[in-house]
Design a protein around this motif. Sequence first.
Motif, PDB file in Angstrom:
ATOM      1  N   GLU A  59       8.504 -28.515   7.641  1.00  0.00           N
ATOM      2  CA  GLU A  59       8.287 -29.405   8.788  1.00  0.00           C
ATOM      3  C   GLU A  59       8.802 -28.798  10.094  1.00  0.00           C
ATOM      4  O   GLU A  59       8.979 -29.511  11.083  1.00  0.00           O
ATOM      5  CB  GLU A  59       9.003 -30.751   8.542  1.00  0.00           C
ATOM      6  CG  GLU A  59       8.533 -31.496   7.299  1.00  0.00           C
ATOM      7  CD  GLU A  59       7.114 -32.037   7.422  1.00  0.00           C
ATOM      8  OE1 GLU A  59       6.527 -31.939   8.522  1.00  0.00           O
ATOM      9  OE2 GLU A  59       6.585 -32.537   6.414  1.00  0.00           O
ATOM     10  N   HIS A  95       8.587 -27.530  13.338  1.00  0.00           N
ATOM     11  CA  HIS A  95       7.577 -27.483  14.419  1.00  0.00           C
ATOM     12  C   HIS A  95       7.649 -26.179  15.199  1.00  0.00           C
ATOM     13  O   HIS A  95       6.623 -25.552  15.478  1.00  0.00           O
ATOM     14  CB  HIS A  95       7.780 -28.656  15.379  1.00  0.00           C
ATOM     15  CG  HIS A  95       7.420 -29.982  14.795  1.00  0.00           C
ATOM     16  ND1 HIS A  95       6.915 -31.022  15.545  1.00  0.00           N
ATOM     17  CD2 HIS A  95       7.490 -30.453  13.517  1.00  0.00           C
ATOM     18  CE1 HIS A  95       6.697 -32.071  14.764  1.00  0.00           C
ATOM     19  NE2 HIS A  95       7.047 -31.740  13.532  1.00  0.00           N
ATOM     20  N   LYS A 135       4.791 -23.175  15.580  1.00  0.00           N
ATOM     21  CA  LYS A 135       4.275 -22.759  16.896  1.00  0.00           C
ATOM     22  C   LYS A 135       4.412 -21.247  17.078  1.00  0.00           C
ATOM     23  O   LYS A 135       3.521 -20.593  17.636  1.00  0.00           O
ATOM     24  CB  LYS A 135       5.035 -23.490  18.000  1.00  0.00           C
ATOM     25  CG  LYS A 135       4.491 -23.224  19.399  1.00  0.00           C
ATOM     26  CD  LYS A 135       5.244 -24.033  20.439  1.00  0.00           C
ATOM     27  CE  LYS A 135       4.691 -23.761  21.831  1.00  0.00           C
ATOM     28  NZ  LYS A 135       5.434 -24.534  22.861  1.00  0.00           N
ATOM     29  N   LEU A 169      -1.788 -27.123  17.603  1.00  0.00           N
ATOM     30  CA  LEU A 169      -0.538 -27.630  17.028  1.00  0.00           C
ATOM     31  C   LEU A 169      -0.516 -29.159  17.013  1.00  0.00           C
ATOM     32  O   LEU A 169      -0.050 -29.769  16.049  1.00  0.00           O
ATOM     33  CB  LEU A 169       0.653 -27.087  17.837  1.00  0.00           C
ATOM     34  CG  LEU A 169       2.045 -27.431  17.302  1.00  0.00           C
ATOM     35  CD1 LEU A 169       2.252 -26.865  15.904  1.00  0.00           C
ATOM     36  CD2 LEU A 169       3.123 -26.900  18.241  1.00  0.00           C
ATOM     37  N   LYS A 185       0.031 -31.696  13.836  1.00  0.00           N
ATOM     38  CA  LYS A 185       1.041 -32.772  13.793  1.00  0.00           C
ATOM     39  C   LYS A 185       0.395 -34.113  13.449  1.00  0.00           C
ATOM     40  O   LYS A 185       0.935 -34.893  12.650  1.00  0.00           O
ATOM     41  CB  LYS A 185       1.763 -32.867  15.145  1.00  0.00           C
ATOM     42  CG  LYS A 185       2.706 -31.706  15.427  1.00  0.00           C
ATOM     43  CD  LYS A 185       3.361 -31.868  16.798  1.00  0.00           C
ATOM     44  CE  LYS A 185       4.275 -30.705  17.131  1.00  0.00           C
ATOM     45  NZ  LYS A 185       4.877 -30.840  18.481  1.00  0.00           N
ATOM     46  N   LEU A 207       3.700 -30.006   7.586  1.00  0.00           N
ATOM     47  CA  LEU A 207       2.995 -29.208   8.590  1.00  0.00           C
ATOM     48  C   LEU A 207       2.414 -27.943   7.965  1.00  0.00           C
ATOM     49  O   LEU A 207       1.304 -27.523   8.307  1.00  0.00           O
ATOM     50  CB  LEU A 207       3.948 -28.829   9.724  1.00  0.00           C
ATOM     51  CG  LEU A 207       4.257 -29.923  10.754  1.00  0.00           C
ATOM     52  CD1 LEU A 207       5.356 -29.451  11.696  1.00  0.00           C
ATOM     53  CD2 LEU A 207       3.010 -30.283  11.552  1.00  0.00           C
TER      54      LEU A 207
END
Length: 371
Positions: free
Chosen positions: A139, A141, A145, A158, A162, A172
């Motif tokens: 998870e 983020h 990225k 992205l 999400k 993710l």
Amino acid sequence: MDFEKEFPLTTVVKLEQNYRSSHEITASANQVIIQNKKRRAKKMIAQYKNDNYPVLFYPYDEEEEATMLITDIQEKIKHGFMPEDFAILYRTHSSSRAVFERLAASSLPFKLDQDAESFYDRFIVRTFLAFMRMAIDEENHSALKELLPSLFVKTSLLQDLKADSILNDRSLLECLCHIKTGFAFQEGKLKKAVPIIRSLKEIPPLKAIEKIEQEIGLNDFINKRGNEGNKLEKGSDDVRDLKVAAKNFTSIADFLNHADHMRAMNKEIKNLNKSNPRAITLSTIHRSKGLEYKNVYIIGAVDGNLPHDHALEEYRNGDASSLEEERRLMYVAMTRAKDYLYISFLQKRRGRKAYPSRFLSSLINKRGSGQ
């Protein structure tokens, strides 16, 4: 070089007295720079002798080089030297990773250039670390990225990932399997990448880096980016450096913690620089111009580093100007030393066999004959 042509009514005065370096260091530096063809003919003359000839040493790799340097500095400080008496000089910031890490683990005060980027903040390095971070936290983020560009996925997607994660209650990382890019080949590649990324958490960092390179295909991304980027900072060099660093760790979690700690230390040391003049100096040779130290260590004095690869490539293509500029840099580095000069010739650089800098062949030959 053309001054007299531009201004015919001039007198040339040669400044040939060296008031900084000992005769032994100055004479050695003269041997190096005299090989340049495009230069003003002159011979620097020192004002004193101390019988301390430049010391040439041959560590196995960057890790042993760093250990030898720090051990030597610690020993000298015990015998009366101060931290500010030492400078460690290198061709590019990327060459300083191992030395920085050894100093960070010691109690020795040190400082570095304000623009010295942490090795673990370099773009390609961050990308590899992002794959590892994603493996232990699906998870993450920021990791997702970081790694999307290397999969040739636009970071604008992205938000879609999400949203998919929330709507379909999946991680993710899992969402990469379901992303729609409009290219069947790319979508298939992303589906294959997910289980590979998951498998990384079960293997040592070095194996993980090799797997990211080979099975996820990051070599293609590195080569593409390298062709567009700065010749001085090749992404493939960063990967080889990362592998050398990764050898010291058995788990990805420990390696990531180390990388984060080194990034934080880099910022902290730069903040301390202004208030801590009594410290060992880490610097590129360019930044050391005009400065002087009792003890100077020139690290990584091997072909491909000093002289740099780009200069060797231009020389092979018939242009010697960059190689001569690299030789001037070697001369600058050597003449920063007042009393003691140490030059390191790695046997292995970035995991590959290394060869001593061609600039110093005359010094090496003299030592080989017992002088």
